[in-house]
Design a protein around this motif. Sequence first.
Motif, PDB file in Angstrom:
ATOM      1  N   ILE A 178      15.047  18.703  -2.311  1.00  0.00           N
ATOM      2  CA  ILE A 178      15.177  18.497  -3.758  1.00  0.00           C
ATOM      3  C   ILE A 178      15.717  17.102  -4.045  1.00  0.00           C
ATOM      4  O   ILE A 178      15.230  16.394  -4.932  1.00  0.00           O
ATOM      5  N   ALA A 179      16.743  16.686  -3.285  1.00  0.00           N
ATOM      6  CA  ALA A 179      17.344  15.361  -3.492  1.00  0.00           C
ATOM      7  C   ALA A 179      16.337  14.252  -3.220  1.00  0.00           C
ATOM      8  O   ALA A 179      16.239  13.277  -3.980  1.00  0.00           O
ATOM      9  N   ASN A 180      15.575  14.397  -2.126  1.00  0.00           N
ATOM     10  CA  ASN A 180      14.587  13.370  -1.788  1.00  0.00           C
ATOM     11  C   ASN A 180      13.475  13.305  -2.836  1.00  0.00           C
ATOM     12  O   ASN A 180      13.034  12.222  -3.224  1.00  0.00           O
ATOM     13  N   ALA A 181      13.020  14.480  -3.273  1.00  0.00           N
ATOM     14  CA  ALA A 181      11.960  14.511  -4.275  1.00  0.00           C
ATOM     15  C   ALA A 181      12.428  13.871  -5.583  1.00  0.00           C
ATOM     16  O   ALA A 181      11.697  13.118  -6.231  1.00  0.00           O
ATOM     17  N   THR A 182      13.663  14.165  -5.982  1.00  0.00           N
ATOM     18  CA  THR A 182      14.222  13.600  -7.212  1.00  0.00           C
ATOM     19  C   THR A 182      14.381  12.097  -7.086  1.00  0.00           C
ATOM     20  O   THR A 182      14.064  11.341  -8.018  1.00  0.00           O
ATOM     21  N   SER A 183      14.893  11.643  -5.919  1.00  0.00           N
ATOM     22  CA  SER A 183      15.084  10.213  -5.697  1.00  0.00           C
ATOM     23  C   SER A 183      13.766   9.461  -5.790  1.00  0.00           C
ATOM     24  O   SER A 183      13.673   8.403  -6.418  1.00  0.00           O
ATOM     25  N   GLN A 184      12.721  10.012  -5.174  1.00  0.00           N
ATOM     26  CA  GLN A 184      11.421   9.350  -5.206  1.00  0.00           C
ATOM     27  C   GLN A 184      10.827   9.350  -6.616  1.00  0.00           C
ATOM     28  O   GLN A 184      10.186   8.389  -7.030  1.00  0.00           O
ATOM     29  N   LEU A 185      11.064  10.438  -7.353  1.00  0.00           N
ATOM     30  CA  LEU A 185      10.527  10.531  -8.706  1.00  0.00           C
ATOM     31  C   LEU A 185      11.146   9.480  -9.620  1.00  0.00           C
ATOM     32  O   LEU A 185      10.479   8.928 -10.502  1.00  0.00           O
ATOM     33  N   LEU A 186      12.431   9.188  -9.407  1.00  0.00           N
ATOM     34  CA  LEU A 186      13.147   8.249 -10.261  1.00  0.00           C
ATOM     35  C   LEU A 186      12.936   6.799  -9.866  1.00  0.00           C
ATOM     36  O   LEU A 186      13.396   5.891 -10.575  1.00  0.00           O
ATOM     37  N   GLN A 187      12.285   6.550  -8.748  1.00  0.00           N
ATOM     38  CA  GLN A 187      12.027   5.185  -8.301  1.00  0.00           C
ATOM     39  C   GLN A 187      10.793   4.626  -8.989  1.00  0.00           C
ATOM     40  O   GLN A 187       9.877   5.371  -9.345  1.00  0.00           O
TER      41      GLN A 187
ATOM     42  N   ASP B 254      18.223  19.008   0.562  1.00  0.00           N
ATOM     43  CA  ASP B 254      17.771  17.660   0.932  1.00  0.00           C
ATOM     44  C   ASP B 254      16.387  17.386   0.366  1.00  0.00           C
ATOM     45  O   ASP B 254      16.100  16.282  -0.111  1.00  0.00           O
TER      46      ASP B 254
ATOM     47  N   ARG C 138      24.804  25.406  -4.144  1.00  0.00           N
ATOM     48  CA  ARG C 138      25.477  24.113  -4.025  1.00  0.00           C
ATOM     49  C   ARG C 138      26.926  24.305  -3.578  1.00  0.00           C
ATOM     50  O   ARG C 138      27.428  23.585  -2.710  1.00  0.00           O
TER      51      ARG C 138
END
Length: 314
Positions: free
Chosen positions: A79-88, A77, A11
């Motif tokens: 990881i961020a996309n996967a996390t965003s979708q999981l939290l939706q 990216d 990071r």
Amino acid sequence: MSTYPPLNALRIFEAAARLESFSSAADELFVTHGAVSKQIKQLEEWLGVRLFERAGGRVKLTDTGWRYLIQVQDGLDLIANATSQLLQPDNQRRLTINSTPTMAMHWLMPRLHVFRESYPDVELHLVTSDRDISRLDSPFDIAIRRGPGDWPGHIAKPFLEECELPLCSPALLKRFPIESPADLAQHTLLYADTRPTAWQRWLTLAGVPELKPACGLHFDRFSLALQAALDGLGVALGPLPMAQALVDSGQLVAPLSSPVVPVRDYCWIVPRTASGDSTVASFCRWLEQEAGQMRPFPAAGLNANIIAHAFPAD
């Protein structure tokens, strides 16, 4: 040895590489310069390669560092996309669109209701920026930039043609008529740092390369130059079809019908990690469909390839 380097070091490396500065990375991540330097050193030792060249207090990515940055950004990216979708919520998909301000304000936003009607469960997050996509601070699903560009790790496709023509307010034109390109000498020309060669390109093709305007106003973004034209402060080299609605409504006028100068097309740009996403694909198809409904440009009588080679691309 594990094949997974420390995530925190990755990071910090991504921020330092993107910003090309350990100090700027430290400010962005709210850590000390020493912490950044230490993490980068540990990552280089762990990898057994040199990621940065250090000289005179400045840092620069090595060729190996550039290649690694592209892959690390793809991974972060993902990881961020996967996390965003999981939290939706299960019935909602959030789509982040990163667009240039002028495109967003004058072309994209007036049409977004059409996409929303077809995809009511998709939550749109619109972010505007003029920065190259490699220097953006946050991930996106789709970016819109003028191309072609060097976008490693992404797929891209042109979807909207653009051309340039002088535009001004009706009130300004009434005070100072423009019947030929030479008449621009009595006007204030509005310049944008994001399109530095636009006016010189147009004036050269109009046959008045040495024209000196009465005054010049410079703005860091083209959206401000266009607003200045609306306010009657001068003449902007307006893009069509970006400003077509302003012309159609009478807020701006095009006093000269030529030359209509074709410039770089707008492209949609998608990270390879999101290329298989059906919602992303649907939005890209929608962009192409909307662009396909635009009216043809007036005949320019100019060869776009000649223009592209004769002048630097803005």
